[in-house]
Design a protein around this motif. Structure first.
Motif, PDB file in Angstrom:
ATOM      1  N   GLU A 167       0.864  -1.190   0.000  1.00 50.10           N
ATOM      2  CA  GLU A 167       0.000   0.000   0.000  1.00 50.10           C
ATOM      3  C   GLU A 167       0.895   1.233   0.000  1.00 50.10           C
ATOM      4  N   VAL A 168       0.813   2.027  -1.063  1.00 46.08           N
ATOM      5  CA  VAL A 168       1.650   3.232  -1.142  1.00 46.08           C
ATOM      6  C   VAL A 168       0.996   4.336  -0.316  1.00 46.08           C
ATOM      7  N   ILE A 169       1.773   4.888   0.615  1.00 40.56           N
ATOM      8  CA  ILE A 169       1.227   5.914   1.510  1.00 40.56           C
ATOM      9  C   ILE A 169       1.623   7.308   1.025  1.00 40.56           C
ATOM     10  N   LYS A 170       2.897   7.438   0.673  1.00 43.64           N
ATOM     11  CA  LYS A 170       3.386   8.765   0.253  1.00 43.64           C
ATOM     12  C   LYS A 170       4.565   8.582  -0.699  1.00 43.64           C
ATOM     13  N   ILE A 171       4.647   9.483  -1.684  1.00 48.00           N
ATOM     14  CA  ILE A 171       5.827   9.503  -2.573  1.00 48.00           C
ATOM     15  C   ILE A 171       6.350  10.931  -2.536  1.00 48.00           C
ATOM     16  N   GLU A 172       7.628  11.116  -2.274  1.00 44.15           N
ATOM     17  CA  GLU A 172       8.133  12.488  -2.243  1.00 44.15           C
ATOM     18  C   GLU A 172       9.576  12.554  -2.694  1.00 44.15           C
ATOM     19  N   THR A 227       1.741  13.464 -11.644  1.00 46.01           N
ATOM     20  CA  THR A 227       0.459  12.975 -12.169  1.00 46.01           C
ATOM     21  C   THR A 227       0.588  11.501 -12.566  1.00 46.01           C
ATOM     22  N   ILE A 228       1.693  11.184 -13.241  1.00 41.58           N
ATOM     23  CA  ILE A 228       1.918   9.791 -13.680  1.00 41.58           C
ATOM     24  C   ILE A 228       2.028   8.870 -12.457  1.00 41.58           C
ATOM     25  N   LEU A 229       2.848   9.270 -11.493  1.00 38.16           N
ATOM     26  CA  LEU A 229       3.047   8.407 -10.311  1.00 38.16           C
ATOM     27  C   LEU A 229       1.760   8.283  -9.508  1.00 38.16           C
ATOM     28  N   ALA A 230       1.036   9.389  -9.349  1.00 37.50           N
ATOM     29  CA  ALA A 230      -0.215   9.342  -8.579  1.00 37.50           C
ATOM     30  C   ALA A 230      -1.200   8.380  -9.242  1.00 37.50           C
ATOM     31  N   ARG A 231      -1.307   8.457 -10.566  1.00 39.85           N
ATOM     32  CA  ARG A 231      -2.233   7.548 -11.275  1.00 39.85           C
ATOM     33  C   ARG A 231      -1.821   6.095 -11.088  1.00 39.85           C
ATOM     34  N   LEU A 232      -0.499   5.836 -11.180  1.00 39.07           N
ATOM     35  CA  LEU A 232      -0.045   4.446 -10.990  1.00 39.07           C
ATOM     36  C   LEU A 232      -0.292   3.977  -9.565  1.00 39.07           C
ATOM     37  N   ALA A 233      -0.287   4.936  -8.623  1.00 40.40           N
ATOM     38  CA  ALA A 233      -0.536   4.562  -7.216  1.00 40.40           C
ATOM     39  C   ALA A 233      -2.034   4.462  -6.928  1.00 40.40           C
ATOM     40  N   TYR A 326       7.115   5.772   0.548  1.00 39.93           N
ATOM     41  CA  TYR A 326       6.667   5.323   1.874  1.00 39.93           C
ATOM     42  C   TYR A 326       5.500   4.367   1.647  1.00 39.93           C
ATOM     43  N   THR A 327       5.654   3.139   2.135  1.00 43.44           N
ATOM     44  CA  THR A 327       4.591   2.158   1.933  1.00 43.44           C
ATOM     45  C   THR A 327       4.336   1.413   3.238  1.00 43.44           C
TER      46      THR A 327
END
Ligand SMILES: NC(=O)C1=CN([C@@H]2O[C@H](COP(=O)(O)OP(=O)(O)OC[C@H]3O[C@@H](n4cnc5c(N)ncnc54)[C@H](OP(=O)(O)O)[C@@H]3O)[C@@H](O)[C@H]2O)C=CC1
Ligand SMILES: N[C@@H](CC=O)C(=O)O
Ligand code: NA
Length: 363
Positions: A167-172, A227-233, A326-327
């Motif tokens: 489960e992906v929580i945050k990407i930064e 946008t790309i990463l958010a959609r994949l997540a 962060y997962t």
């Protein structure tokens, strides 16, 4: 006549990344003779090289420079590749929205796509859906690793996390090679740093910027990657302008018509970035251009932040990106990917590695 084990390749775009891809492709063909990799089309926006028998010579770049043929229209390229004697791959090395908009057409005709172009995957959500539904119907493949973090394994890693049920929580992190280079050289941890506008010019000369560097400085390049990463997540982000994005384009230059005029006039506004740098310095910090996706709150943002000089983001070098996932599985110690995030060779490496994956799946 096609050999049983042959793959046809069309390349659109022969700039910084396109030229490096061509040389990596030539090397790949030498190291791996099977399947036979046959370049059958190459174009820029003005010229093309192709023949009715799907064979072009070994000196594609020279032939392209000397060519008097105009490029085919995109539907014509799709027809040409769909009628090739065996499977075909389109390598889009442009930053063109028109080429990106045609991906569903190519995929629906069975032509696989490999690209570093962000436009298709960060355009409208409908285009995103059309691309993946065309691919799943026809069985054609679509890979775009270099659309985020150049050749760094960012997209493959995120897909692996999601596919394996994490489960992906945050990407930064820092998602722009240009912005990283600019701030690392303009506001270094040690020393006084260079002049903002001169560093922007250098970033362009080094091949880090988008064809028009304003697409980096306005924050949109990072917004597209998020946008790309958010959609994949799993977040159906509508567009790169549907969340807060900070632009570093001086207000006075917003209406300038060409990238060249923008670069010429940028030195007049160096004092604005100097003020931003001094404000951070007064607090013993440095300024960096970062982005984040908080999956639970669906909050995506892009802009400047101040960092302590001891922070890993402050200490980045060159065009390095650093991306932290962060997962649930990784807990409070994120999975971190770091390295050069721009430049022809490293970007083409991501394109070539995608290309190898597609070849192995379709041949
Ligand atoms: N440079 C980098 O570090 C990275 C780049 N990327 C992405 O890679 C892609 C290529 O970047 P880069 O090589 O640096 O860009 P360049 O400007 O160096 O090259 C772009 C090429 O695309 C051609 N082109 C543009 N529009 C069209 C069109 N409509 N039809 C046919 N050809 C077209 C240009 O031809 P012409 O000269 O005739 O206009 C040129 O040959 C971009 O999408 C970029 O975002 C991704 C990660 C890193
Ligand atoms: N202009 C982009 C190129 C790679 O995506 C960047 O600087 O990161
Ligand atoms: Na990547």
């Amino acid at each position: 006549m096609a050999q049983t084990n042959q793959v046809f390749i069309a390349i659109i775009g022969a700039g910084g990344v396109g030229k490096c891809f061509l040389s990596q492709l030539a090397d790949l063909s030498t190291r791996r003779p099977s399947p036979k990799l046959s370049l059958c089309y190459i174009s820029t926006s003005k010229k093309a090289v192709y023949n009715a028998d799907y064979s072009i010579g070994d000196n594609a770049l020279q032939d392209l420079a000397a060519s008097t043929k105009a490029p085919m229209s995109l539907p014509q390229v799709a027809d040409y590749l769909a009628a090739a004697p065996s499977k075909a791959i389109l390598v889009d090395n442009t930053s063109s929205q028109d080429v990106a908009d045609a991906y569903p057409l190519f995929l629906s005709r069975g032509v696989s796509i490999v690209t570093p172009n962000k436009k298709a995957f960060s355009g409208s959500y409908k285009l995103w859906q059309d691309i993946f539904s065309a691919a799943s119907t026809s069985g054609a493949k679509v890979y775009h690793e270099s659309s985020v973090g150049a050749g760094l394994p960012v997209i493959s890693t995120l897909k692996d996390l999601v596919d394996t049920g994490d489960e992906v929580i945050k990407i930064e992190g820092v998602f722009s090679g240009t912005m990283s280079f600019l701030f690392n050289s303009f506001a270094p941890v040690e020393g006084s740093g260079g002049q903002w506008s001169a560093e922007v010019k250098k970033a362009k000369e080094l091949g880090y910027t988008e064809p028009d560097p304003r697409d980096d400085l306005n924050g949109l390049d990072v917004a597209r990657k998020l946008t790309i990463l958010a959609r994949l997540a799993g977040l159906p982000v509508e567009s790169p302008t549907s969340f807060p994005v900070q632009s570093l384009i001086p207000k006075e230059l917003e209406s300038v018509s060409s990238g060249d005029e923008f670069l010429q006039r940028l030195p007049e506004f160096d004092s604005q970035m100097e003020e931003t740098k001094s404000a951070a310095q007064k607090q013993g910090k440095v300024v960096r251009f970062v982005g984040s996706i908080d999956v639970a709150s669906k909050a995506v943002k892009v802009g400047l932040e101040m960092f302590d000089k001891s922070h890993p983001i402050a200490a980045l070098k060159g065009s390095d990106n650093v991306i932290s996932f962060y997962t649930k599985r990784y807990g409070s110690n994120p999975l971190i990917i770091q390295g050069a995030g721009a430049g022809g060779e490293v970007t083409a490496m991501g394109v070539t590695s995608d290309f190898i994956k597609v070849v192995s799946q379709i041949s």
